[in-house]
Write a protein that holds these residues in place. Sequence first.
Motif, PDB file in Angstrom:
ATOM      1  N   PRO A 124      -9.598 -41.177 -81.325  1.00  0.00           N
ATOM      2  CA  PRO A 124      -8.348 -40.922 -80.602  1.00  0.00           C
ATOM      3  C   PRO A 124      -7.913 -39.462 -80.742  1.00  0.00           C
ATOM      4  N   GLY A 125      -7.570 -38.862 -79.600  1.00  0.00           N
ATOM      5  CA  GLY A 125      -7.175 -37.469 -79.573  1.00  0.00           C
ATOM      6  C   GLY A 125      -8.316 -36.513 -79.282  1.00  0.00           C
ATOM      7  N   PHE A 126      -9.549 -37.023 -79.353  1.00  0.00           N
ATOM      8  CA  PHE A 126     -10.702 -36.143 -79.135  1.00  0.00           C
ATOM      9  C   PHE A 126     -10.710 -35.541 -77.740  1.00  0.00           C
ATOM     10  N   THR A 127     -10.483 -36.366 -76.710  1.00  0.00           N
ATOM     11  CA  THR A 127     -10.660 -35.849 -75.351  1.00  0.00           C
ATOM     12  C   THR A 127      -9.674 -34.731 -75.032  1.00  0.00           C
ATOM     13  N   ALA A 128      -8.449 -34.839 -75.498  1.00  0.00           N
ATOM     14  CA  ALA A 128      -7.477 -33.772 -75.246  1.00  0.00           C
ATOM     15  C   ALA A 128      -7.912 -32.485 -75.935  1.00  0.00           C
ATOM     16  N   GLU A 129      -8.385 -32.595 -77.179  1.00  0.00           N
ATOM     17  CA  GLU A 129      -8.834 -31.405 -77.901  1.00  0.00           C
ATOM     18  C   GLU A 129     -10.075 -30.814 -77.251  1.00  0.00           C
ATOM     19  N   ALA A 130     -10.995 -31.676 -76.843  1.00  0.00           N
ATOM     20  CA  ALA A 130     -12.229 -31.189 -76.215  1.00  0.00           C
ATOM     21  C   ALA A 130     -11.946 -30.525 -74.876  1.00  0.00           C
ATOM     22  N   GLN A 131     -11.013 -31.095 -74.089  1.00  0.00           N
ATOM     23  CA  GLN A 131     -10.709 -30.502 -72.790  1.00  0.00           C
ATOM     24  C   GLN A 131     -10.063 -29.135 -72.952  1.00  0.00           C
ATOM     25  N   ARG A 132      -9.266 -28.962 -73.984  1.00  0.00           N
ATOM     26  CA  ARG A 132      -8.685 -27.635 -74.248  1.00  0.00           C
ATOM     27  C   ARG A 132      -9.782 -26.648 -74.650  1.00  0.00           C
ATOM     28  N   ALA A 133     -10.764 -27.116 -75.419  1.00  0.00           N
ATOM     29  CA  ALA A 133     -11.877 -26.241 -75.804  1.00  0.00           C
ATOM     30  C   ALA A 133     -12.693 -25.844 -74.580  1.00  0.00           C
ATOM     31  N   VAL A 134     -12.899 -26.778 -73.673  1.00  0.00           N
ATOM     32  CA  VAL A 134     -13.606 -26.485 -72.423  1.00  0.00           C
ATOM     33  C   VAL A 134     -12.818 -25.458 -71.622  1.00  0.00           C
ATOM     34  N   SER A 135     -11.497 -25.606 -71.575  1.00  0.00           N
ATOM     35  CA  SER A 135     -10.650 -24.671 -70.841  1.00  0.00           C
ATOM     36  C   SER A 135     -10.801 -23.252 -71.377  1.00  0.00           C
ATOM     37  N   ARG A 136     -10.838 -23.132 -72.697  1.00  0.00           N
ATOM     38  CA  ARG A 136     -11.002 -21.798 -73.298  1.00  0.00           C
ATOM     39  C   ARG A 136     -12.364 -21.205 -72.950  1.00  0.00           C
ATOM     40  N   ALA A 137     -13.382 -22.035 -72.871  1.00  0.00           N
ATOM     41  CA  ALA A 137     -14.715 -21.558 -72.512  1.00  0.00           C
ATOM     42  C   ALA A 137     -14.774 -21.095 -71.059  1.00  0.00           C
ATOM     43  N   VAL A 138     -13.961 -21.713 -70.207  1.00  0.00           N
ATOM     44  CA  VAL A 138     -13.957 -21.424 -68.775  1.00  0.00           C
ATOM     45  C   VAL A 138     -13.121 -20.185 -68.443  1.00  0.00           C
ATOM     46  N   ASP A 139     -12.084 -19.923 -69.234  1.00  0.00           N
ATOM     47  CA  ASP A 139     -11.082 -18.916 -68.882  1.00  0.00           C
ATOM     48  C   ASP A 139     -11.638 -17.550 -68.472  1.00  0.00           C
ATOM     49  N   PRO A 140     -12.547 -16.929 -69.241  1.00  0.00           N
ATOM     50  CA  PRO A 140     -12.996 -15.581 -68.847  1.00  0.00           C
ATOM     51  C   PRO A 140     -13.641 -15.547 -67.470  1.00  0.00           C
ATOM     52  N   ALA A 141     -14.490 -16.507 -67.178  1.00  0.00           N
ATOM     53  CA  ALA A 141     -15.147 -16.533 -65.874  1.00  0.00           C
ATOM     54  C   ALA A 141     -14.150 -16.819 -64.761  1.00  0.00           C
ATOM     55  N   TRP A 142     -13.186 -17.678 -65.019  1.00  0.00           N
ATOM     56  CA  TRP A 142     -12.180 -18.010 -64.010  1.00  0.00           C
ATOM     57  C   TRP A 142     -11.337 -16.775 -63.669  1.00  0.00           C
ATOM     58  N   VAL A 143     -10.875 -16.066 -64.678  1.00  0.00           N
ATOM     59  CA  VAL A 143     -10.047 -14.885 -64.438  1.00  0.00           C
ATOM     60  C   VAL A 143     -10.836 -13.843 -63.641  1.00  0.00           C
ATOM     61  N   ALA A 144     -12.118 -13.656 -63.988  1.00  0.00           N
ATOM     62  CA  ALA A 144     -12.932 -12.665 -63.287  1.00  0.00           C
ATOM     63  C   ALA A 144     -13.162 -13.065 -61.835  1.00  0.00           C
ATOM     64  N   ALA A 145     -13.488 -14.336 -61.588  1.00  0.00           N
ATOM     65  CA  ALA A 145     -13.774 -14.787 -60.222  1.00  0.00           C
ATOM     66  C   ALA A 145     -12.522 -14.741 -59.357  1.00  0.00           C
ATOM     67  N   VAL A 146     -11.416 -15.211 -59.886  1.00  0.00           N
ATOM     68  CA  VAL A 146     -10.170 -15.228 -59.116  1.00  0.00           C
ATOM     69  C   VAL A 146      -9.705 -13.796 -58.838  1.00  0.00           C
ATOM     70  N   GLY A 147      -9.829 -12.930 -59.839  1.00  0.00           N
ATOM     71  CA  GLY A 147      -9.433 -11.546 -59.631  1.00  0.00           C
ATOM     72  C   GLY A 147     -10.264 -10.857 -58.566  1.00  0.00           C
ATOM     73  N   ALA A 148     -11.565 -11.159 -58.535  1.00  0.00           N
ATOM     74  CA  ALA A 148     -12.438 -10.543 -57.535  1.00  0.00           C
ATOM     75  C   ALA A 148     -12.187 -11.095 -56.140  1.00  0.00           C
ATOM     76  N   ASP A 149     -11.821 -12.375 -56.060  1.00  0.00           N
ATOM     77  CA  ASP A 149     -11.643 -13.013 -54.751  1.00  0.00           C
ATOM     78  C   ASP A 149     -10.244 -12.833 -54.176  1.00  0.00           C
ATOM     79  N   ARG A 150      -9.265 -12.555 -55.008  1.00  0.00           N
ATOM     80  CA  ARG A 150      -7.881 -12.502 -54.545  1.00  0.00           C
ATOM     81  C   ARG A 150      -7.670 -11.559 -53.344  1.00  0.00           C
ATOM     82  N   PRO A 151      -8.293 -10.373 -53.321  1.00  0.00           N
ATOM     83  CA  PRO A 151      -8.049  -9.483 -52.169  1.00  0.00           C
ATOM     84  C   PRO A 151      -8.492 -10.066 -50.834  1.00  0.00           C
ATOM     85  N   TYR A 152      -9.359 -11.074 -50.860  1.00  0.00           N
ATOM     86  CA  TYR A 152      -9.888 -11.624 -49.611  1.00  0.00           C
ATOM     87  C   TYR A 152      -9.180 -12.903 -49.175  1.00  0.00           C
ATOM     88  N   THR A 153      -8.219 -13.378 -49.958  1.00  0.00           N
ATOM     89  CA  THR A 153      -7.518 -14.601 -49.589  1.00  0.00           C
ATOM     90  C   THR A 153      -6.570 -14.329 -48.432  1.00  0.00           C
TER      91      THR A 153
END
Length: 468
Positions: free
Chosen positions: A363-392
């Motif tokens: 119990p509680g594992f999935t919430a903790e794991a999903q937050r860990a996944v979010s931290r792993a995703v953050d750098p790539a997400w910020v870079a992709a969104v920042g690069a694409d924003r001018p074209y939206t």
Amino acid sequence: MAAHAGSGHTAIVIGGGLAGMLAVTALLGHVETITVVERDRYPAAPAFRKGVPQARHLHILLSGGQRALDDLLPGTVAALTEAGARSLYLPRDLLTRTPTGWQRRFDERRHPTLSVTRPLLDAVVRERTLLAAAASPTRVEVLEATEAVGLTGDAGRVTGVRVRSRGGEPADRSARELSATLVVDASGRGSRAPQWYAELGRPAPHEETVDAGIAYATREYRPSDPDTAPDVGVNIPGWPQCPRGGAYVPVEDGKWLLTLSGVRGHHPPTDAQGFLGFSATIGDPYVHELLARAEPVSPVHGFRDTCNRRRHFERTDAAPEGFLALGDAYCTFNPVYGQGMSVAALAALAVRGTLERTGGPVPGFTAEAQRAVSRAVDPAWVAAVGADRPYTTDGDAGAGRGERLAAWYFDRLVARAAIDPVVGAAYRDVFCLTAPLSRLVAPRIVLRTVFLPRRPGLAAPPEAVETV
């Protein structure tokens, strides 16, 4: 802490593609059984399959993704190389045209990038995952030609998955229930988790999208004379003043992939003549000139589902106990940036780390794991969104003052990285997912980016390799 006989923990992984197989590796030893639910039937040899719609296009595995993959499945990068995948060191082995000119070829030897077709990568990872499973205390079963049609449980907890067979006699396609302690959604861009949430009586997680309207098209080539073929890849990304781009890189079996891309109003054609003509309109004629010495060996294949989309399952109370989203089911990137496979490996590694801390899917594992996944995703997400924003469609209007300042800084940083080995090294550390975003705002990098004069890159593709 690994699972032991009698622990009773079981898992279901929805999707047997790359993210699904990496999820299996993360779970090995922490649950008694894993059932993989896969819509397709796996081919006997590496081949394109309908369930991986991006498979015919360019795929790269960044150095951060390679490290994560080898941590999860030791020896896999070597196995991919032995199978023919090409290793390109950045920036030495990838000629890159930036908005200000060509990037210098610094010989850093720090960031090998693996260029490989998706069928080969999937086949090698799947084979090695199942071999690892056979040597572990966890029993793994793969249900091919089977689709998930819903979740079981309630708004507070997921207890399993409803599945049905695909194909065969109608009598064999009735839904049945599989129970599990943990359900991992690795079903890709087409994940139906929001609809399944509604069936459980809970709201879908907040969804964030940034869509630049980019489409791309890919064709395979073989150099007419392998002895005179270039020994490096070429990358000419689009930029606001020239919103068309292309990448031409070697893959296994002596073939090369050319992927052309463009934003709304600049989508590459998928007919042979139009595709070739489009290659002459990107930011530099170099790639088009190379095609004169190569023969096409495949049709042109297009792809348009390039929206950056993130479903925030990691937010408090956004996911029921027992449910975890990985890969494109959680966060999809514009594929033109080549981050998706590396992020999937890093996310699976984050899940394994959480399992080791918690001792299993308690119990509680999935919430903790999903937050860990979010931290792993953050750098790539910020870079992709920042690069694409001018074209939206809303462009800068959709960005706050902080985001506009970040865009200004990032623009200067990319220009500086093309000519400055210090700034370039920091940029590649972050882009290749081996360093946090904070690396780009370290005092030394800020000073060189903001206060040194903005100078153009090289006027022509560089032949000389520079030691650093």
